[in-house]
Design a protein around this motif. Sequence first.
Motif, PDB file in Angstrom:
ATOM      1  N   LEU A  88       0.825  -1.199   0.000  1.00 57.57           N
ATOM      2  CA  LEU A  88       0.000   0.000   0.000  1.00 57.57           C
ATOM      3  C   LEU A  88       0.861   1.251   0.000  1.00 57.57           C
ATOM      4  O   LEU A  88       2.059   1.207   0.290  1.00 57.57           O
ATOM      5  N   GLN A  89       0.197   2.341  -0.336  1.00 55.13           N
ATOM      6  CA  GLN A  89       0.803   3.664  -0.294  1.00 55.13           C
ATOM      7  C   GLN A  89      -0.031   4.540   0.627  1.00 55.13           C
ATOM      8  O   GLN A  89      -1.254   4.477   0.618  1.00 55.13           O
ATOM      9  N   PHE A  90       0.644   5.337   1.446  1.00 56.43           N
ATOM     10  CA  PHE A  90      -0.069   6.240   2.339  1.00 56.43           C
ATOM     11  C   PHE A  90       0.802   7.460   2.599  1.00 56.43           C
ATOM     12  O   PHE A  90       2.000   7.462   2.323  1.00 56.43           O
ATOM     13  N   GLU A  91       0.183   8.495   3.134  1.00 55.12           N
ATOM     14  CA  GLU A  91       0.886   9.754   3.396  1.00 55.12           C
ATOM     15  C   GLU A  91       1.094   9.948   4.894  1.00 55.12           C
ATOM     16  O   GLU A  91       0.248   9.556   5.705  1.00 55.12           O
ATOM     17  N   VAL A  92       2.237  10.539   5.233  1.00 55.20           N
ATOM     18  CA  VAL A  92       2.557  10.866   6.629  1.00 55.20           C
ATOM     19  C   VAL A  92       2.964  12.328   6.686  1.00 55.20           C
ATOM     20  O   VAL A  92       3.863  12.758   5.958  1.00 55.20           O
ATOM     21  N   LEU A  93       2.305  13.085   7.533  1.00 55.60           N
ATOM     22  CA  LEU A  93       2.624  14.495   7.714  1.00 55.60           C
ATOM     23  C   LEU A  93       3.746  14.632   8.730  1.00 55.60           C
ATOM     24  O   LEU A  93       3.801  13.891   9.715  1.00 55.60           O
ATOM     25  N   THR A 152       2.620  10.432  13.346  1.00 59.92           N
ATOM     26  CA  THR A 152       2.920   8.998  13.280  1.00 59.92           C
ATOM     27  C   THR A 152       1.747   8.263  12.649  1.00 59.92           C
ATOM     28  O   THR A 152       0.589   8.574  12.956  1.00 59.92           O
ATOM     29  N   LYS A 153       2.044   7.315  11.788  1.00 58.48           N
ATOM     30  CA  LYS A 153       1.004   6.467  11.203  1.00 58.48           C
ATOM     31  C   LYS A 153       1.423   5.010  11.389  1.00 58.48           C
ATOM     32  O   LYS A 153       2.556   4.640  11.086  1.00 58.48           O
ATOM     33  N   CYS A 154       0.480   4.180  11.897  1.00 55.99           N
ATOM     34  CA  CYS A 154       0.772   2.780  12.192  1.00 55.99           C
ATOM     35  C   CYS A 154      -0.058   1.846  11.326  1.00 55.99           C
ATOM     36  O   CYS A 154      -1.229   2.136  11.040  1.00 55.99           O
ATOM     37  N   ILE A 155       0.547   0.748  10.919  1.00 52.62           N
ATOM     38  CA  ILE A 155      -0.109  -0.311  10.162  1.00 52.62           C
ATOM     39  C   ILE A 155      -0.056  -1.575  11.007  1.00 52.62           C
ATOM     40  O   ILE A 155       1.009  -1.956  11.493  1.00 52.62           O
ATOM     41  N   ALA A 156      -1.205  -2.239  11.199  1.00 51.17           N
ATOM     42  CA  ALA A 156      -1.273  -3.445  12.021  1.00 51.17           C
ATOM     43  C   ALA A 156      -1.504  -4.668  11.142  1.00 51.17           C
ATOM     44  O   ALA A 156      -2.180  -4.592  10.115  1.00 51.17           O
ATOM     45  N   GLU A 157      -0.923  -5.788  11.564  1.00 50.08           N
ATOM     46  CA  GLU A 157      -1.073  -7.059  10.842  1.00 50.08           C
ATOM     47  C   GLU A 157      -1.190  -8.185  11.866  1.00 50.08           C
ATOM     48  O   GLU A 157      -0.346  -8.319  12.758  1.00 50.08           O
TER      49      GLU A 157
END
Length: 214
Positions: free
Chosen positions: A25-30, A34-39
């Motif tokens: 995936l692609q995502f933006e971070v300002l 902080t941006k978190c991805i969970a699996e």
Amino acid sequence: MKILTSKSLFMFLILMFFSMKIHSLQFEVLSGRTKCIAEDIKSHSMTVGKYHIVNPNEPHPLPDTHKVTLRVTSTHGNTFHYADNVHEGHFAFETTEAGDYMACFYAADHKPPVTMTINFDWKSGVAAKDWTNVAKKGSVDLMELELKKMHEHVKNIHDEMFYLREREEEMQELNRSTNSKMAWMTGLSICVCLSVAGLQLWHLKTFFEKKKLI
């Protein structure tokens, strides 16, 4: 010889699809955020990931402001990967515990604020295996390679089914415990209500006797 029906074959393909966890995936971070991805990953599973910041001005080098810090942690807070102030990287490890694994990207604060686009590819289970290297190291032909892949898929589905069964048993145990507590609370509530009603009747009877109404 057992012949699979079209419905059984469809369900088998669905299971194989869900047994391979692939997150790209692609995502933006300002900056400053902080941006978190969970699996959700099973224990003793291989997981690999790679990430890089997309260059907003492709002909030119990536700006110095476009760097992030990444930390990958388990459900109990154990750190499996840490990279500070980088524009790309990768990680690979075997999980030691089942649960949600978190990959948190932090962008350092800048003035004026900067928005970065991150490309993140995260694979686990069968999808995390490099089958090309397996074929080269083992000197196997195409048919053997496909059989090895199918064997790993079936093994992964088997493990996934047992994992889901364990989770189902945990949920059933939780439901039984909750129902038992609710039954106990209901019985207690009924006892309290009956006691209050009895006290009210006793109080009214005493009041009327004092007033010589009965």
